[in-house]
Design an enzyme around this catalytic site. Structure first.
Site, PDB file in Angstrom:
ATOM      1  N   ASP A 160     -60.289   7.103  -2.268  1.00  0.00           N
ATOM      2  CA  ASP A 160     -60.510   5.674  -2.467  1.00  0.00           C
ATOM      3  C   ASP A 160     -61.446   5.391  -3.642  1.00  0.00           C
ATOM      4  OD1 ASP A 160     -58.901   5.287  -0.300  1.00  0.00           O
ATOM      5  OD2 ASP A 160     -60.503   4.709   1.085  1.00  0.00           O
ATOM      6  N   ASP A 217     -37.365   8.890   5.643  1.00  0.00           N
ATOM      7  CA  ASP A 217     -36.243   9.607   5.051  1.00  0.00           C
ATOM      8  C   ASP A 217     -35.076   9.670   6.024  1.00  0.00           C
ATOM      9  OD1 ASP A 217     -37.738  10.045   2.800  1.00  0.00           O
ATOM     10  OD2 ASP A 217     -38.193  12.141   3.242  1.00  0.00           O
TER      11      ASP A 217
END
Length: 435
Positions: A160, A217
């Protein structure tokens, strides 16, 4: 690229408008991309020779002729390390010259696509594009690519305190880079986002890309197809010209699909106006599966120049409406098209069943009218219907795809005077209610 090549299909221009980036709605990239992606068939076992052989199969089998005009690389095309100045390199053994690869694909009539990642690395550990977005975009342009699949994998995301951006910002970096390339070189890319998190991406994907993934997926088995159809049923409103939900690549010819399951897979993807990217070994695909991929009546709906919207559920079927059920998704779908109203009926059960609906359950059907019926899989005209329709003996996990065209007023003398959902509200001028 010669103008004669540009007439073959779709590309997407990414331009900058002040500090924001959006798809330019000038007719370029209006329709879903069709083509090939090597990942599900070959994963990392891919090279220039195999890619060109696959492109040749697409020509030989007539897939290019019916609209499949992209050939896209996925992961594993790169060298493991960048140069000392930060350039990404293709693998010198498997892809000795990207310029040669794209030139040959272009000469065959295809657009050429490539893949990269928004993090430090790709899913398979090759260089990602974080902090190299403009450099990589210029490299892809110099190699002659037209399409970019851009992934936000979970593992290689920077800390971050390094990235200082949210999910949208990670994609914005590359959309800005592509805008810069377009401004400097005049070259445009199809930009396809891949972010696992269907409940969020559709809210912002259209602001920066041709398509955006809506679920995990795909796998070559029915439960995966059912799961994705279920996810798509709640976000169909996000799809229109220039931007669309992407339920992942086509598994036709992979796994243990039955013929009927493969038809459902293809029909749902096509009528939801998703990109149609084949991902199977074309050297071994059966003629039966090829016939599914080459159904030009279904493809025509996917590539409809008048309506870019997805079909949507008008009734969930065995479940109450708006039920989230990954095993048994919505069964009754419809939508407008250039030539009539499209219906998609999916039998999510494990045994054959009849599927009944009232015509006016679809918002695209007018009351009091008769409709001709075209079956988009049998390629037959099946007479006319009024008020309701029953598809009989729909196979397990099978699909019915129909095109209804207005054939004039319904015959006189039908009773009751009103039928279907509106019957209890059908009233004469004197106040008499008919049921």
């Amino acid at each position: 690229m010669p103008s004669s090549f540009k007439t073959l299909g779709t590309a997407v221009g990414i331009l900058s408008a002040a500090s924001s980036v959006r798809a330019l709605q000038n007719g370029v990239g209006k329709l879903p991309v069709m083509g090939y992606n090597a990942w599900n068939a070959f994963a990392c076992n891919v090279n220039e020779t195999l890619v060109l052989q696959t492109a040749q199969y697409m020509k030989n089998y007539g897939l290019l002729d019916v609209g499949y005009n992209h050939v896209n690389l996925d992961d594993c095309w790169a060298s493991k390390n960048r140069t000392s100045t930060g350039e990404v390199l293709s693998d010198p053994i498997r892809f000795p010259s990207m310029n040669n690869l794209t030139a040959q694909l272009h000469s065959m009539g295809f657009y050429a696509g490539i893949y990269s990642d928004s993090g430090w690395f790709t899913c398979q550990g090759y260089p990602g594009s974080f902090m190299h977005e403009e450099q990589d975009a210029l490299t892809f342009q110099s190699w002659g690519f037209d399409f970019l699949k851009w992934v936000a994998d979970i593992l290689p995301v920077p800390f971050d305190d390094v990235i200082r951006e949210g999910m949208v910002g990670k994609y914005q970096r590359m959309t800005d880079a592509l805008a810069m390339v377009a401004k400097q070189t005049g070259t445009t890319f199809t930009f396809s986002l891949c972010e696992w998190g269907w409940s969020q991406v559709w809210l912002w994907g259209a602001s920066m890309a041709h398509s955006w993934r809506i679920d995990n997926d795909i796998g070559p088995y029915w439960s995966s197809i059912a799961t994705i159809i279920n996810a798509a049923s709640f976000v169909t409103q996000a799809t229109d010209f220039y931007g669309r939900n992407d339920p992942d690549i086509l598994e036709i010819g992979n796994g243990d699909f039955t013929y009927d399951e493969a038809k459902t897979h293809f029909t749902a993807w096509a009528l939801m106006k998703a990109p149609l990217l084949i991902s199977t070994n074309l050297a071994t695909i059966s003629q039966e599966m090829l016939s599914i991929l080459k159904n030009t009546e279904i493809i025509a709906i996917n590539q409809d120049p008048a309506y870019g919207t997805s079909v949507s559920p008008f009734r969930w079927g065995i479940n109450p409406d708006w039920t989230f059920n990954s095993s048994f998704p919505a069964q009754f779908w419809s939508g407008p098209s250039e030539n009539g109203t499209v219906f998609m009926l999916i039998n999510t059960l494990d045994e054959p069943t009849d599927m009944f609906f009232n015509l006016t359950e679809s918002p695209w059907i007018r009351a009091g009218r008769e409709y001709s019926v075209r079956d988009l899989w049998t390629h037959t005209n099946n007479g006319t219907v009024t008020r309701n329709y029953t598809a009989t003996d729909v196979p397990p996990h099978g699909v019915v795809a129909l095109l209804f065209q207005d054939a004039g007023d319904e015959p006189a003398g039908l009773w009751p005077l009103c039928a279907g959902e509106a019957a209890t509200q059908c009233t004469a001028e004197n106040g008499t209610t008919y049921y």
